[in-house]
Design a protein around this motif. Structure first.
Motif, PDB file in Angstrom:
ATOM      1  N   LEU A   2       2.950 -29.915 -14.090  1.00  0.00           N
ATOM      2  CA  LEU A   2       2.412 -31.264 -13.927  1.00  0.00           C
ATOM      3  C   LEU A   2       1.909 -31.847 -15.246  1.00  0.00           C
ATOM      4  N   ASN A   3       1.502 -30.983 -16.171  1.00  0.00           N
ATOM      5  CA  ASN A   3       1.032 -31.472 -17.471  1.00  0.00           C
ATOM      6  C   ASN A   3       2.151 -32.132 -18.269  1.00  0.00           C
ATOM      7  N   VAL A   4       3.374 -31.612 -18.142  1.00  0.00           N
ATOM      8  CA  VAL A   4       4.495 -32.179 -18.909  1.00  0.00           C
ATOM      9  C   VAL A   4       5.371 -33.084 -18.044  1.00  0.00           C
ATOM     10  N   PHE A   5       5.280 -32.921 -16.745  1.00  0.00           N
ATOM     11  CA  PHE A   5       6.098 -33.732 -15.813  1.00  0.00           C
ATOM     12  C   PHE A   5       5.178 -34.200 -14.687  1.00  0.00           C
ATOM     13  N   PRO A   6       4.397 -35.246 -14.916  1.00  0.00           N
ATOM     14  CA  PRO A   6       3.349 -35.656 -13.969  1.00  0.00           C
ATOM     15  C   PRO A   6       3.871 -36.410 -12.752  1.00  0.00           C
ATOM     16  N   TYR A   7       4.733 -35.738 -12.001  1.00  0.00           N
ATOM     17  CA  TYR A   7       5.308 -36.347 -10.801  1.00  0.00           C
ATOM     18  C   TYR A   7       5.117 -35.382  -9.628  1.00  0.00           C
ATOM     19  N   PRO A   8       3.942 -35.424  -9.004  1.00  0.00           N
ATOM     20  CA  PRO A   8       3.615 -34.450  -7.954  1.00  0.00           C
ATOM     21  C   PRO A   8       4.511 -34.537  -6.731  1.00  0.00           C
ATOM     22  N   TRP A   9       5.057 -35.718  -6.433  1.00  0.00           N
ATOM     23  CA  TRP A   9       5.928 -35.839  -5.266  1.00  0.00           C
ATOM     24  C   TRP A   9       7.206 -35.023  -5.459  1.00  0.00           C
ATOM     25  N   TRP A  37      12.063 -40.311 -12.246  1.00  0.00           N
ATOM     26  CA  TRP A  37      12.351 -38.911 -12.513  1.00  0.00           C
ATOM     27  C   TRP A  37      13.209 -38.700 -13.764  1.00  0.00           C
ATOM     28  N   VAL A  38      14.202 -39.527 -13.972  1.00  0.00           N
ATOM     29  CA  VAL A  38      15.093 -39.347 -15.127  1.00  0.00           C
ATOM     30  C   VAL A  38      14.316 -39.525 -16.429  1.00  0.00           C
ATOM     31  N   GLY A  39      13.552 -40.609 -16.518  1.00  0.00           N
ATOM     32  CA  GLY A  39      12.739 -40.828 -17.709  1.00  0.00           C
ATOM     33  C   GLY A  39      11.679 -39.757 -17.883  1.00  0.00           C
ATOM     34  N   GLY A  40      11.087 -39.336 -16.783  1.00  0.00           N
ATOM     35  CA  GLY A  40      10.071 -38.281 -16.837  1.00  0.00           C
ATOM     36  C   GLY A  40      10.656 -36.955 -17.289  1.00  0.00           C
ATOM     37  N   TYR A  41      11.896 -36.687 -16.878  1.00  0.00           N
ATOM     38  CA  TYR A  41      12.560 -35.441 -17.296  1.00  0.00           C
ATOM     39  C   TYR A  41      12.785 -35.434 -18.807  1.00  0.00           C
ATOM     40  N   LEU A  63      11.181 -35.381   1.469  1.00  0.00           N
ATOM     41  CA  LEU A  63      12.229 -35.758   0.516  1.00  0.00           C
ATOM     42  C   LEU A  63      12.465 -37.260   0.440  1.00  0.00           C
ATOM     43  N   PRO A  64      12.724 -37.957   1.543  1.00  0.00           N
ATOM     44  CA  PRO A  64      12.989 -39.396   1.429  1.00  0.00           C
ATOM     45  C   PRO A  64      11.789 -40.188   0.919  1.00  0.00           C
ATOM     46  N   VAL A  65      10.577 -39.763   1.289  1.00  0.00           N
ATOM     47  CA  VAL A  65       9.376 -40.460   0.815  1.00  0.00           C
ATOM     48  C   VAL A  65       9.198 -40.248  -0.684  1.00  0.00           C
ATOM     49  N   ALA A  66       9.454 -39.017  -1.143  1.00  0.00           N
ATOM     50  CA  ALA A  66       9.326 -38.717  -2.568  1.00  0.00           C
ATOM     51  C   ALA A  66      10.310 -39.544  -3.390  1.00  0.00           C
ATOM     52  N   ILE A  67      11.533 -39.679  -2.907  1.00  0.00           N
ATOM     53  CA  ILE A  67      12.532 -40.495  -3.610  1.00  0.00           C
ATOM     54  C   ILE A  67      12.092 -41.957  -3.657  1.00  0.00           C
ATOM     55  N   LEU A  68      11.517 -42.426  -2.560  1.00  0.00           N
ATOM     56  CA  LEU A  68      11.063 -43.815  -2.501  1.00  0.00           C
ATOM     57  C   LEU A  68       9.881 -44.052  -3.440  1.00  0.00           C
TER      58      LEU A  68
END
Length: 394
Positions: free
Chosen positions: A119-126, A288-292, A277-282
């Motif tokens: 989470l420190n490097v990829f702060p996307y908990p969903w 996600w791509v930019g965060g990666y 899954l569907p909620v996380a995508i929404l």
């Protein structure tokens, strides 16, 4: 000679005679007074609603001990099941239990470390919460495929498990791991409140035991260096979700009496993944791509290191839950509850040391009081369960 003393026209059978023929006689014909007396006893018992002693022993299969223990441990308030830990255990069984407890604590600590590092490097908990459930699903699907068994489950526990898991992951992304665990130690408070609304009556001792939890969590919150309202809210919502999951799991447990705790958790994970899954995508999918790309830069271009952190968070998330249910197989719900309390202490200390989070004296005091309150709660609720069982047996 054996007599069929039940009210039945079926003749009672006797051993073969010396001539090789089997003799029969009917109780109504041979003993009319005994027959009338037996019929009167059965009629009187039926009128009083006590027919259990005239039913076959196999007519009502008892719930499996593990299923009842799983529900009691999920409730977090002990159980009326006798504490089998009081009986002497062989050395091998004690060693096995110590190993399972060690793995349970170890897996939990490693999960919390890798989860926070990710989470420190990829702060996307969903995304991370969804991936962790996905890892558990793959693990359990492989297990079920090998064993060729796929149990069924109610969807209500899985829905609240989803809420509890994603909220905890959001909290981890906002504040220190130790702070989230301190707030999550307040789960018994939610359990008592919600269960009271559903008609459960708690003695005064139980209500008094949750006061240290409330006070300790409040003290820890106001003195937390990394305090964040989103992190606090996430941990509180996680308590809300997991308590409702536990309540619904206990209520629906009769629908899957033969399932053990590990398979129960596996099914909850599977349905939770479908929900999340569907909620996380929404909610996060577009980021996600930019965060990666940013995450790869943050780890110095070592993409395999990032993959390893995320993968380990998923694997150890499943392993620590699996270890906890394996521990539950051999111990009482009360021992499990105490072990779970001590686990939080181990995780808090380990993560503070690993991440070198600053801790104020009052913050440490509040955390200690909250953990102590959780321990006291497990003790008084266990006594409540035993008292209720004694009243039923009497």
């Amino acid at each position: 000679m054996s007599l069929n003393l039940t009210h039945s026209p079926t003749p009672a059978a006797f051993p073969k005679s010396t001539t090789g023929h089997r003799r029969h006689f009917s109780i109504p014909a041979a003993f009319p007074q005994l027959h009338r007396r037996n019929s009167s006893l059965i009629s009187a018992s039926a009128a009083n609603g006590d027919q259990s002693r005239f039913l076959p022993a196999q007519s009502a299969a008892p719930r499996s001990r593990l299923a009842v223990k799983s529900a009691a441990a999920a409730e977090g308030s002990g159980s009326s099941i006798p504490d089998s830990d009081s009986n002497p255990k062989p050395v091998n069984q004690t060693l096995k239990l110590a190993t399972v407890f060690g793995l349970w604590y170890f897996h939990n600590v490693i999960f919390n470390i890798y989860n926070k590092k990710s989470l420190n490097v990829f702060p996307y908990p969903w995304f991370l919460a969804t991936f962790q459930l996905f890892t558990g699903c793959i693990w359990m699907l492989a297990n079920w495929s090998i064993n060729r068994r796929f149990p069924k489950i109610s969807k209500d526990p899985a829905l609240f498990h989803t809420v509890g898991h994603i909220s905890a992951c959001v909290s981890f992304s906002k504040v220190a791991v130790s702070f989230t665990h301190v707030i999550k130690s307040a789960e018994p408070v939610f359990s008592v409140i919600f269960s009271s609304f559903l008609g459960e009556i708690y003695p005064l001792k139980v209500w008094l035991s949750i006061l240290p939890i409330v006070f300790g969590c409040s003290l820890a919150a106001v003195t937390e260096v990394s305090f964040n309202l989103g992190g606090l809210s996430g941990a509180m919502i996680s308590n809300f979700g997991f308590v409702l999951r536990n309540i619904y799991s206990k209520k629906s447990l009769q629908n899957f009496k033969e399932i053990d705790g590990l398979n129960l958790y596996g099914l909850i994970s599977l349905v939770s993944f479908v929900y999340l899954l569907p909620v996380a995508i929404l909610v996060e999918g577009s980021q996600w791509v930019g965060g990666y790309k940013n995450a790869i830069v943050a780890v110095g271009g070592r993409s395999m290191e990032f993959y390893g952190m995320v993968l380990c968070s998923g694997i150890f998330y499943h392993l620590y839950n699996q270890s906890s249910y394996q521990a539950l197989d051999d111990i009482s719900p009360l021992t499990f509850s105490v072990g779970n309390t001590m686990k939080r202490v181990v995780v808090i200390v380990a993560t503070v040391l690993f991440f070198r989070n600053p801790v104020k004296p009052l913050n440490a005091l509040g955390s200690g009081i909250a953990i102590l309150g959780t321990f006291l709660y497990s003790q008084v609720t266990a006594k409540k369960g035993k008292k209720k069982e004694e009243e039923k047996s009497s």
